[in-house]
Design a protein around this motif. Structure first.
Motif, PDB file in Angstrom:
ATOM      1  N   ALA A 188       0.855  -4.707  17.832  1.00 58.10           N
ATOM      2  CA  ALA A 188       1.452  -5.614  18.798  1.00 58.10           C
ATOM      3  C   ALA A 188       1.596  -7.005  18.198  1.00 58.10           C
ATOM      4  N   ALA A 189       0.556  -7.433  17.485  1.00 54.43           N
ATOM      5  CA  ALA A 189       0.602  -8.754  16.867  1.00 54.43           C
ATOM      6  C   ALA A 189       1.723  -8.819  15.841  1.00 54.43           C
ATOM      7  N   ASN A 190       1.846  -7.769  15.046  1.00 52.37           N
ATOM      8  CA  ASN A 190       2.905  -7.741  14.048  1.00 52.37           C
ATOM      9  C   ASN A 190       4.276  -7.826  14.707  1.00 52.37           C
ATOM     10  N   ALA A 191       4.430  -7.062  15.769  1.00 53.22           N
ATOM     11  CA  ALA A 191       5.722  -7.040  16.440  1.00 53.22           C
ATOM     12  C   ALA A 191       6.069  -8.410  16.997  1.00 53.22           C
ATOM     13  N   ARG A 192       5.045  -9.147  17.386  1.00 51.45           N
ATOM     14  CA  ARG A 192       5.277 -10.465  17.959  1.00 51.45           C
ATOM     15  C   ARG A 192       5.818 -11.433  16.905  1.00 51.45           C
ATOM     16  N   LEU A 193       5.529 -11.101  15.644  1.00 51.82           N
ATOM     17  CA  LEU A 193       5.868 -12.041  14.582  1.00 51.82           C
ATOM     18  C   LEU A 193       7.297 -11.915  14.084  1.00 51.82           C
ATOM     19  N   VAL A 194       7.894 -10.772  14.310  1.00 51.95           N
ATOM     20  CA  VAL A 194       9.251 -10.588  13.794  1.00 51.95           C
ATOM     21  C   VAL A 194      10.261 -10.697  14.926  1.00 51.95           C
ATOM     22  N   ALA A 195      11.444 -11.083  14.587  1.00 52.50           N
ATOM     23  CA  ALA A 195      12.502 -11.112  15.585  1.00 52.50           C
ATOM     24  C   ALA A 195      12.637  -9.704  16.153  1.00 52.50           C
ATOM     25  N   PRO A 196      12.693  -9.576  17.467  1.00 51.98           N
ATOM     26  CA  PRO A 196      12.796  -8.243  18.079  1.00 51.98           C
ATOM     27  C   PRO A 196      13.953  -7.461  17.455  1.00 51.98           C
ATOM     28  N   GLY A 197      13.650  -6.233  17.078  1.00 47.12           N
ATOM     29  CA  GLY A 197      14.688  -5.396  16.495  1.00 47.12           C
ATOM     30  C   GLY A 197      14.716  -5.396  14.975  1.00 47.12           C
ATOM     31  N   THR A 198      13.925  -6.283  14.375  1.00 52.35           N
ATOM     32  CA  THR A 198      13.875  -6.301  12.918  1.00 52.35           C
ATOM     33  C   THR A 198      13.336  -4.969  12.397  1.00 52.35           C
ATOM     34  N   ASP A 199      13.848  -4.534  11.275  1.00 52.76           N
ATOM     35  CA  ASP A 199      13.370  -3.290  10.697  1.00 52.76           C
ATOM     36  C   ASP A 199      11.928  -3.459  10.223  1.00 52.76           C
ATOM     37  N   ARG A 200      11.133  -2.414  10.432  1.00 51.42           N
ATOM     38  CA  ARG A 200       9.730  -2.509  10.096  1.00 51.42           C
ATOM     39  C   ARG A 200       9.521  -2.674   8.591  1.00 51.42           C
ATOM     40  N   SER A 201      10.371  -2.029   7.809  1.00 53.11           N
ATOM     41  CA  SER A 201      10.195  -2.095   6.362  1.00 53.11           C
ATOM     42  C   SER A 201      10.412  -3.517   5.841  1.00 53.11           C
ATOM     43  N   VAL A 202      11.310  -4.240   6.505  1.00 52.83           N
ATOM     44  CA  VAL A 202      11.538  -5.629   6.107  1.00 52.83           C
ATOM     45  C   VAL A 202      10.264  -6.433   6.329  1.00 52.83           C
ATOM     46  N   PHE A 203       9.655  -6.205   7.482  1.00 52.37           N
ATOM     47  CA  PHE A 203       8.426  -6.917   7.787  1.00 52.37           C
ATOM     48  C   PHE A 203       7.324  -6.571   6.788  1.00 52.37           C
ATOM     49  N   LEU A 204       7.155  -5.268   6.540  1.00 49.02           N
ATOM     50  CA  LEU A 204       6.113  -4.833   5.613  1.00 49.02           C
ATOM     51  C   LEU A 204       6.345  -5.419   4.219  1.00 49.02           C
ATOM     52  N   ALA A 205       7.592  -5.425   3.805  1.00 48.53           N
ATOM     53  CA  ALA A 205       7.902  -5.983   2.489  1.00 48.53           C
ATOM     54  C   ALA A 205       7.511  -7.458   2.444  1.00 48.53           C
ATOM     55  N   GLY A 206       7.745  -8.143   3.537  1.00 45.70           N
ATOM     56  CA  GLY A 206       7.383  -9.551   3.597  1.00 45.70           C
ATOM     57  C   GLY A 206       5.886  -9.759   3.432  1.00 45.70           C
ATOM     58  N   VAL A 207       5.104  -9.009   4.199  1.00 45.22           N
ATOM     59  CA  VAL A 207       3.653  -9.142   4.099  1.00 45.22           C
ATOM     60  C   VAL A 207       3.179  -8.716   2.705  1.00 45.22           C
TER      61      VAL A 207
END
Lengths: 224, 224
Positions: free
Chosen positions: B158-177
């Motif tokens: 939930a915390a992770n989802a809060r950090l990305v613009a809604p609808g962002t691909d999860r892999s983009v987020f993971l790559a960022g972290v």
DNA sequence: ACATGAATGGAACGCTGCTCCAATACTATG
DNA sequence: CATAGTATTGGAGCAGCGTTCCATTCATGT
């Protein structure tokens, strides 16, 4: 903030990032998460909100930094020489106790997984798992499971602390929840009802450790 | 709300607790936790805030009820006939997926442990552990560990989802972290750095299940 | 036709985090 | 020592929040 070459102290009551964070921690510990408002902080420091915002980006940075401080202290206190298994238990217990003392830390730990606080925990737990001989392939999953468990308990404890008047005895709170559990519909919640009496007089610190041991046992089984 | 004997429908656009909660869920899913404001809700329903507060006590009740609804659906969907071990995995995965679809549920799950949502999970997991043959003495600790783990992952997601613009691909987020992890000081965070590459292309759903299995293995070990 | 209470919608209140800016404190220079 | 220039301060003000209040409307039982 300061430009180049003047660390000559200014007025003795000067504001600083450190003083602000310390004051924030004090307010948080005294009154819980809801008590920390920019106005309360300004009043506590006998200044205005503008001055605070000159030293600190926003309220979230305040909470995050305060959390990082406390967790870093906990993790670094664990003796480096301890056997890995004991070190993991010590870190876990340290986090548990820190959140018992500062419940707002629990809520904060969930935000921004690249912040020092969470990182510190992952590093501390993960490196010890490696030392325990957990094979490369299982390391990521194992560390993830342990950290998520620790954070799960952290969050739950923080949530519980938020529900009771600050300073309330824990047993009073547990008795309250146990009462609600015992009053549930036996047809719908037989298991929960059955746990109610155990909930009333269980030791959550010991139970938390039991969970850590359970996961460690699972990790050991997987590599056998 | 209605007094006694008139279930004759009023105007077709009449407000109701159900319509309000449905609208709240829609707003939450579309824009995340921050998007749900009483004004936005009133606008969405083409009414005023007063009308909403006639049906619902406060915003927290709105969130809690919405969460209870979603979790109850997940738990009840698990086939009653499934083998206990599979049922536990199914419930866990159901909660995981529900939070993936509605991240705000994750944050809400931490509040008020006597609310139906959490209770439902405890009951569902606990009764299956019992069916698995976990001895009475170990039941409470085992169920507690599993539920805390599930909630820990829930909260983190939930915390992770809060950090990305809604609808962002999860892999983009993971790559960022993963990028941030890889850029850490190798002296301070050797383990985390090493995990960075695995973080980038891991499947968190699978990893979550691996954690469940790890804990189940630990529980099995303890009773042997 | 009237009275009654359920239901409505919007103005207003007190609070929040945060920005903006004139005033001040301090330092480095001429 | 005087002056210029920057670092720091404190508080007024803004937009937005959850919630309350209340005059008004709607649907019904008499």
């Amino acid at each position: 903030m300061a430009k180049k070459t003047h660390r000559i102290e200014r007025r003795s009551d000067a504001l600083s990032r450190e003083r602000i964070i310390a004051a924030a921690i004090e307010i948080l510990d005294r009154g819980g998460e809801g008590a920390l408002t920019v106005r309360a902080l300004a009043a506590h420091l006998a200044t205005g909100s503008g001055a605070i915002y000159w030293h600190v980006a926003d309220k979230n940075e305040l909470l995050a930094t305060a959390t990082d401080d406390i967790i870093a202290r906990v993790v670094s206190e664990v003796a480096g020489g301890a056997r890995p298994r004991e070190a993991i238990r010590a870190v876990a217990l340290g986090v548990f106790d820190a959140i018992d003392a500062h419940p707002w830390v629990g809520a904060q730990l969930f935000r921004e997984p690249w912040r020092p606080a969470t990182l510190e925990i992952v590093e501390s737990v993960g490196s010890r798992l490696k030392a325990l001989g957990v094979p490369e392939a299982a390391l990521f999953d194992s560390a993830s499971a342990l950290v998520h468990y620790i954070l799960g308990v952290a969050g739950q404890n923080a949530a519980n602390a938020r529900l009771v008047a600050p300073g309330t005895d824990r047993s009073v709170f547990l008795a309250g929840v146990a009462g609600k559990w015992a009053a549930l519909d036996p047809a719908k919640y037989p298991f929960v009802r059955q746990m109610a009496t155990q909930l009333r007089d269980h030791d959550d610190r010991a139970q938390f450790l039991a969970g850590v041991d359970l996961i460690l046992a699972g990790i050991a089984t997987a590599q056998a």
